[in-house]
Design a protein around this motif. Sequence first.
Motif, short mmCIF file in Angstrom:
data_model
loop_
_atom_site.label_atom_id
_atom_site.label_comp_id
_atom_site.label_asym_id
_atom_site.label_seq_id
_atom_site.Cartn_x
_atom_site.Cartn_y
_atom_site.Cartn_z
N ARG A 1 11.55 6.24 -5.84
CA ARG A 1 11.34 7.51 -6.52
C ARG A 1 10.15 8.25 -5.92
O ARG A 1 9.26 7.66 -5.32
CB ARG A 1 11.08 7.28 -8.01
CG ARG A 1 9.79 6.54 -8.30
CD ARG A 1 9.44 6.55 -9.77
NE ARG A 1 8.31 5.69 -10.08
CZ ARG A 1 7.03 6.04 -9.98
NH1 ARG A 1 6.72 7.25 -9.54
NH2 ARG A 1 6.07 5.20 -10.30
N LEU A 2 10.16 9.57 -6.13
CA LEU A 2 9.01 10.42 -5.89
C LEU A 2 8.83 11.32 -7.10
O LEU A 2 9.81 11.77 -7.70
CB LEU A 2 9.18 11.29 -4.64
CG LEU A 2 8.87 10.66 -3.28
CD1 LEU A 2 9.04 11.71 -2.18
CD2 LEU A 2 7.49 10.05 -3.22
N GLY B 1 3.20 11.06 -7.34
CA GLY B 1 3.37 9.61 -7.41
C GLY B 1 4.64 9.20 -6.71
O GLY B 1 5.48 10.03 -6.36
N GLY B 2 4.79 7.90 -6.51
CA GLY B 2 5.99 7.40 -5.87
C GLY B 2 6.02 5.89 -5.82
O GLY B 2 4.99 5.23 -5.98
N GLN B 3 7.21 5.36 -5.62
CA GLN B 3 7.37 3.91 -5.53
C GLN B 3 8.61 3.60 -4.70
O GLN B 3 9.67 4.19 -4.92
CB GLN B 3 7.51 3.28 -6.91
CG GLN B 3 7.60 1.77 -6.91
CD GLN B 3 6.34 1.11 -6.36
OE1 GLN B 3 5.24 1.42 -6.81
NE2 GLN B 3 6.48 0.23 -5.39
N ILE B 4 8.45 2.69 -3.74
CA ILE B 4 9.55 2.25 -2.90
C ILE B 4 10.05 0.92 -3.41
O ILE B 4 9.26 0.01 -3.69
CB ILE B 4 9.08 2.12 -1.43
CG1 ILE B 4 8.64 3.48 -0.89
CG2 ILE B 4 10.19 1.54 -0.55
CD1 ILE B 4 7.79 3.39 0.35
N ALA C 1 0.85 -1.19 0.00
CA ALA C 1 0.00 0.00 0.00
C ALA C 1 0.88 1.23 0.00
O ALA C 1 2.01 1.21 0.49
CB ALA C 1 -0.93 0.02 1.22
N GLY C 2 0.35 2.33 -0.56
CA GLY C 2 1.03 3.62 -0.49
C GLY C 2 2.40 3.64 -1.14
O GLY C 2 3.26 4.43 -0.74
N GLY C 3 2.62 2.78 -2.14
CA GLY C 3 3.92 2.75 -2.80
C GLY C 3 4.93 1.84 -2.15
O GLY C 3 6.01 1.61 -2.70
N GLN C 4 4.63 1.31 -0.95
CA GLN C 4 5.54 0.39 -0.27
C GLN C 4 5.15 -1.04 -0.61
O GLN C 4 4.00 -1.44 -0.42
CB GLN C 4 5.51 0.59 1.24
CG GLN C 4 6.47 -0.34 1.99
CD GLN C 4 6.60 -0.02 3.47
OE1 GLN C 4 6.43 1.13 3.88
NE2 GLN C 4 6.90 -1.02 4.27
N PRO C 5 6.11 -1.86 -1.09
CA PRO C 5 5.79 -3.24 -1.46
C PRO C 5 5.36 -4.06 -0.25
O PRO C 5 5.75 -3.79 0.89
CB PRO C 5 7.10 -3.77 -2.04
CG PRO C 5 7.90 -2.55 -2.39
CD PRO C 5 7.50 -1.50 -1.40
N ARG D 1 14.14 1.94 5.35
CA ARG D 1 15.15 2.99 5.14
C ARG D 1 14.77 3.86 3.94
O ARG D 1 14.87 5.09 3.99
CB ARG D 1 16.52 2.36 4.95
CG ARG D 1 17.06 1.68 6.20
CD ARG D 1 18.16 0.68 5.87
NE ARG D 1 19.32 1.33 5.27
CZ ARG D 1 20.25 0.67 4.56
NH1 ARG D 1 20.12 -0.62 4.34
NH2 ARG D 1 21.28 1.33 4.06
N MET D 2 14.35 3.19 2.86
CA MET D 2 13.94 3.93 1.67
C MET D 2 12.74 4.83 1.96
O MET D 2 12.71 6.01 1.54
CB MET D 2 13.58 2.95 0.56
CG MET D 2 14.77 2.29 -0.12
SD MET D 2 15.61 3.43 -1.27
CE MET D 2 16.43 2.24 -2.34
N HIS D 3 11.74 4.28 2.65
CA HIS D 3 10.51 5.04 2.90
C HIS D 3 10.81 6.29 3.73
O HIS D 3 10.31 7.39 3.42
CB HIS D 3 9.49 4.15 3.62
CG HIS D 3 8.10 4.64 3.47
ND1 HIS D 3 6.99 3.82 3.59
CD2 HIS D 3 7.58 5.87 3.22
CE1 HIS D 3 5.89 4.52 3.41
NE2 HIS D 3 6.23 5.77 3.19
N THR D 4 11.64 6.13 4.74
CA THR D 4 11.98 7.30 5.57
C THR D 4 12.76 8.33 4.76
O THR D 4 12.56 9.54 4.92
CB THR D 4 12.80 6.84 6.79
OG1 THR D 4 12.10 5.77 7.47
CG2 THR D 4 12.99 7.99 7.77
N THR D 5 13.61 7.87 3.86
CA THR D 5 14.35 8.79 3.00
C THR D 5 13.42 9.59 2.11
O THR D 5 13.63 10.80 1.88
CB THR D 5 15.36 8.02 2.13
OG1 THR D 5 16.25 7.29 2.98
CG2 THR D 5 16.18 8.98 1.27
N LEU D 6 12.37 8.96 1.59
CA LEU D 6 11.42 9.69 0.74
C LEU D 6 10.72 10.79 1.52
O LEU D 6 10.41 11.85 0.96
CB LEU D 6 10.42 8.73 0.12
CG LEU D 6 10.98 7.75 -0.92
CD1 LEU D 6 9.86 6.92 -1.53
CD2 LEU D 6 11.76 8.47 -2.01
#
Length: 240
Positions: free
Chosen positions: A128-129, A119-122, A39-43, A100-105
């Motif tokens: 990316r954002l 938009g975005g994808q982890i 959900a929300g771009g997080q796999p 780690r990726m999600h917090t960086t975004l």
Amino acid sequence: MTTELLYRADPYARGCAARVLAAGPEGVLLDRTVFYAQAGGQPGDTGALEWDGGSMLVARAMKGPDDTVLHLPAEGSALPPVGSEVRASLDWALRHRHMRMHTTLHLLCSLIPGAGVTGGQIGAERSRLDFDLPDPPAKEWLTERLAALIAADHPVGERWITEAELDNQPELVRTLSVQPPRGAGRVRLVRIGPEDAPVDLQPCGGTHVRSTREIGRVEVTRLENKGKQNRRVYIVLAGE
């Protein structure tokens, strides 16, 4: 039937005991889980379920009906018996990279204030954002500023507000295409930095690290023009 989402209370929990409520090719439903549902771009998380006499590889966790989580079996995996007790275990290395990726975004959002996120994808290797922005900062500047925020070791926390409170603070919602889930009466906010002066504060249902230093070194590798005012920013966990 509902699934107790243990990762909301402890995103560092790597496994748990659970009871099988239903099992089929569409997925295994447990009464509780540490698996984050996509959900929300997080796999969705991957991992395994183990029980007396068998095991199942979890290819991905997905949202099911009525606030449940479906654990999708990998091709050829056996299914646990309904009613049995299983041990649910995450692929922790993968989950931690997503955290780690999600917090960086979120930190990246803080560096481009006022621009809506379109938009975005982890991902484990690259994230990316997309921003509604005509002229983004240079990737070198973004990399330097992210490094400074990470080195500052800002704490990462959360709090809940009512939907009415969110309606009174629309500036908290940075995403233009996806709105926070509603209907439960409250919304979770993820905060980076101190409560009285947060670096970033916005609605989010995903998993995050406890402090920014845990992210490690990151790099903004590419900026792309994806439309009239849509700019895509790619990041990687550098040196890994």
